[in-house]
Design an enzyme around this catalytic site. Structure first.
Site, PDB file in Angstrom:
ATOM      1  CB  CYS A  38      11.801  37.453  39.455  1.00  0.00           C
ATOM      2  SG  CYS A  38      12.060  36.488  38.874  1.00  0.00           S
ATOM      3  CE  LYS A  63      17.064  35.236  39.178  1.00  0.00           C
ATOM      4  NZ  LYS A  63      15.978  35.292  38.053  1.00  0.00           N
TER       5      LYS A  63
HETATM    6  N1  LIG Z   1       7.862  33.701  36.107  1.00  0.00           N
HETATM    7  C1  LIG Z   1      10.076  34.411  35.385  1.00  0.00           C
HETATM    8  O1  LIG Z   1       9.621  35.582  35.155  1.00  0.00           O
HETATM    9  C2  LIG Z   1      11.013  33.973  36.868  1.00  0.00           C
HETATM   10  C3  LIG Z   1      12.300  34.320  36.012  1.00  0.00           C
HETATM   11  C4  LIG Z   1      13.589  33.678  36.751  1.00  0.00           C
HETATM   12  C5  LIG Z   1      13.126  32.804  37.648  1.00  0.00           C
HETATM   13  N2  LIG Z   1      12.180  32.316  38.301  1.00  0.00           N
HETATM   14  C6  LIG Z   1      12.385  31.065  39.120  1.00  0.00           C
HETATM   15  O2  LIG Z   1      11.741  29.950  38.608  1.00  0.00           O
HETATM   16  C7  LIG Z   1      10.652  29.418  39.125  1.00  0.00           C
HETATM   17  C8  LIG Z   1       9.419  28.877  38.445  1.00  0.00           C
HETATM   18  O3  LIG Z   1       8.453  29.911  38.765  1.00  0.00           O
HETATM   19  P1  LIG Z   1       7.533  29.998  37.822  1.00  0.00           P
HETATM   20  O4  LIG Z   1       7.334  31.574  37.540  1.00  0.00           O
HETATM   21  O5  LIG Z   1       8.427  29.086  36.251  1.00  0.00           O
HETATM   22  O6  LIG Z   1       6.369  29.294  38.555  1.00  0.00           O
HETATM   23  P2  LIG Z   1       4.848  28.574  37.575  1.00  0.00           P
HETATM   24  O7  LIG Z   1       3.935  28.939  39.065  1.00  0.00           O
HETATM   25  O8  LIG Z   1       4.096  29.527  36.567  1.00  0.00           O
HETATM   26  O9  LIG Z   1       5.040  27.213  37.552  1.00  0.00           O
HETATM   27  C9  LIG Z   1       5.980  26.617  37.833  1.00  0.00           C
HETATM   28  C10 LIG Z   1       4.540  24.973  37.701  1.00  0.00           C
HETATM   29  O10 LIG Z   1       5.171  23.827  38.692  1.00  0.00           O
HETATM   30  C11 LIG Z   1       4.305  22.915  38.711  1.00  0.00           C
HETATM   31  N3  LIG Z   1       4.561  22.584  39.596  1.00  0.00           N
HETATM   32  C12 LIG Z   1       5.317  22.807  41.725  1.00  0.00           C
HETATM   33  N4  LIG Z   1       5.260  21.780  42.271  1.00  0.00           N
HETATM   34  C13 LIG Z   1       5.438  21.028  41.398  1.00  0.00           C
HETATM   35  C14 LIG Z   1       5.907  19.273  41.683  1.00  0.00           C
HETATM   36  N5  LIG Z   1       6.177  18.430  42.837  1.00  0.00           N
HETATM   37  N6  LIG Z   1       5.713  18.455  40.567  1.00  0.00           N
HETATM   38  C15 LIG Z   1       5.153  18.980  39.854  1.00  0.00           C
HETATM   39  N7  LIG Z   1       5.490  20.086  39.191  1.00  0.00           N
HETATM   40  C16 LIG Z   1       4.809  20.797  40.320  1.00  0.00           C
HETATM   41  C17 LIG Z   1       2.728  24.494  38.886  1.00  0.00           C
HETATM   42  O11 LIG Z   1       1.582  23.316  38.725  1.00  0.00           O
HETATM   43  C18 LIG Z   1       3.669  25.459  37.828  1.00  0.00           C
HETATM   44  O12 LIG Z   1       2.580  24.753  36.362  1.00  0.00           O
HETATM   45  C19 LIG Z   1      10.812  30.156  41.046  1.00  0.00           C
HETATM   46  O13 LIG Z   1      11.694  29.742  41.897  1.00  0.00           O
HETATM   47  C20 LIG Z   1      10.832  31.396  40.418  1.00  0.00           C
HETATM   48  O14 LIG Z   1      11.478  33.028  41.513  1.00  0.00           O
HETATM   49  C21 LIG Z   1      11.282  32.918  37.378  1.00  0.00           C
END
Ligand SMILES: NC(=O)c1ccc[n+]([C@@H]2O[C@H](COP(=O)([O-])OP(=O)(O)OC[C@H]3O[C@@H](n4cnc5c(N)ncnc54)[C@H](O)[C@@H]3O)[C@@H](O)[C@H]2O)c1
Length: 402
Positions: free
Chosen positions: A251, A197
């Protein structure tokens, strides 16, 4: 039942997709207002096809809560930023989410971490908290590859990677994802899944940096970088990406730093690429200054940035080139430029507009930072303006480029 922890850009669509395909799902997020919004039947961000998917998942019984559930499968999808100083991953969110799950989960449960993590994170940070709990659990890393703007389609069609300690656990989780995923799902070990990844996003970052560097070289000697890339890409084994005003999002502007942080002596091309991409907003500022001088403009308040998000047709502004550019300006104590973005309803920065016509009435130089469909479809509105197009989306005559 699957308990999806973290209902952001990745966790929410994943929870909905599983639920829409008949899996019993409870989504948990510690952000109470986000959960309240979802429980009220509203989605929390704009994304093509998300509202329809949400409606289908609700019909099938998906639930949202701030409570962690007692069940046999957890999917953790929480943020994984990097430490700005060491460049290493900040695994704190993943660890705290795992600790919260460990308080309620039964022996034999499987914890799937979907968050993007640097190679070794599961062993270094997650496994120790599981071992400390004394519970016998299965650990899986199942990174997500979807692209904002086309998430629903890509969830259904992308190939996936599942990293597990043993084949049986990997295949159990493979079966779960194949409830909706029509792509190939490769089962491998955890370290390989972690690294693949990060490598995928690093590949993109390095190639974008290459295009950005070409743009600077071509600018230096008056060459047309777009025409050069177009012709190069007619070669059967060349595929140069397009330059741009910088890289944002959660990312490509983040994950490659994990490798720089963990392998500082080895990750040289990656470090230089990240620096090249991070320097683009400052380069755009220099170009704005040049273009203003070429046009006898002295009033910075007549310059406007079109676009605040990190890419077109999404509402995500995290690490966006426009925010980076404004930060760069702030450091020089400059008056912040005017900004408009049709996808950003809240007031995020000073001098922000919510109406395209009002924005255009107040500026003479428009800098296209994001190629949203809105501006592509209404390009004629920029007639008579000085246009600096960092995304190469305008066909108006006399447009300035990177
Ligand atoms: N956004 C993208 O395009 C994308 C694409 C592929 C992978 N990712 C990966 O996916 C992961 C998440 O990214 P995202 O963009 O969804 O983040 P985000 O910030 O949009 O969402 C994360 C959510 O997790 C919640 N959260 C955090 N800690 C928590 C806990 N202990 N208990 C309950 N809820 C909790 C937050 O309140 C938030 O709503 C990251 O590692 C990112 O690198 C993101």
């Amino acid at each position: 039942m699957v308990n999806v922890i973290g209902l952001g850009y990745i966790g929410l669509p994943t929870a909905l997709m599983l639920a829409a395909h008949g899996v019993e799902v409870v989504g948990t997020d510690y952000n109470a207002s986000l959960v309240e919004t979802l429980c009220a039947g509203k989605t929390t961000f704009q994304e093509k096809g998300l509202d329809e998917l949400f409606a289908e998942a609700v019909k099938k019984g998906v639930r949202f809560t701030t409570e962690y559930q007692v069940t046999d499968t957890y999917i953790i999808s929480v943020p994984t930023p990097y430490d700005k100083f060491s460049k290493k991953i900040d695994a704190g969110f993943v660890v705290r989410a795992a600790e919260a799950v460990l308080k309620v989960c039964p022996d034999g449960a499987t914890i799937v971490v979907e968050s993007t993590v640097s190679p070794g994170t599961m062993d270094k940070f997650v496994r120790p908290v599981v071992e400390k709990s004394g519970k016998k659990l299965h650990l899986v890393h199942a990174p997500e590859r979807i692209i904002p703007g086309n998430m629903v389609y890509e969830l259904l069609h992308n190939n996936r990677t599942i990293g597990a300690d043993d084949r049986a656990t990997g295949e159990k989780i493979q079966k779960l994802y194949s409830s909706f995923c029509q792509g190939e799902i490769v089962v491998t070990d955890i370290r390989t899944a972690e690294m693949t990844k990060v490598v995928e996003n690093t590949f993109r970052a390095v190639n974008i940096a290459f295009a950005n560097e070409l743009a600077k070289i071509c600018r230096h000697d008056g060459m047309d970088v777009y025409e050069i890339i177009r012709i190069c890409n007619m070669h059967p084994r060349v595929n140069v990406l397009q330059p741009g005003p910088g890289v944002g999002g959660h990312c490509i502007s983040v994950d490659p730093w994990f490798l720089v942080g963990d392998y500082p002596e080895l990750a040289n091309v990656i470090r230089e690429s990240m620096k090249t991409n991070d320097a683009m907003p400052a380069f755009v500022l220099e170009r704005i200054d040049e273009i203003m001088r070429q046009n006898g403009m002295t009033d910075i308040s007549r310059v406007g940035l079109y676009g605040l998000t990190y890419k077109e047709n999404v509402d995500d502004c995290r690490e966006s080139p426009t925010l980076q550019l404004l930060e760069c300006q702030r450091k020089h104590l400059a008056q912040p430029l005017k900004v408009y973005d049709p996808w950003v309803q809240c007031d995020l920065v000073p001098n922000q507009y919510h109406d395209l016509d009002k924005f255009l009435a107040d500026v003479d130089l428009v800098v296209i930072m994001v190629g949203h469909s809105e501006i592509r479809e209404q390009m004629q509105k920029l007639n008579g303006k000085i246009v600096f197009d960092t995304r190469n989306v305008s066909d108006l005559p006399g447009v300035y480029h990177l």
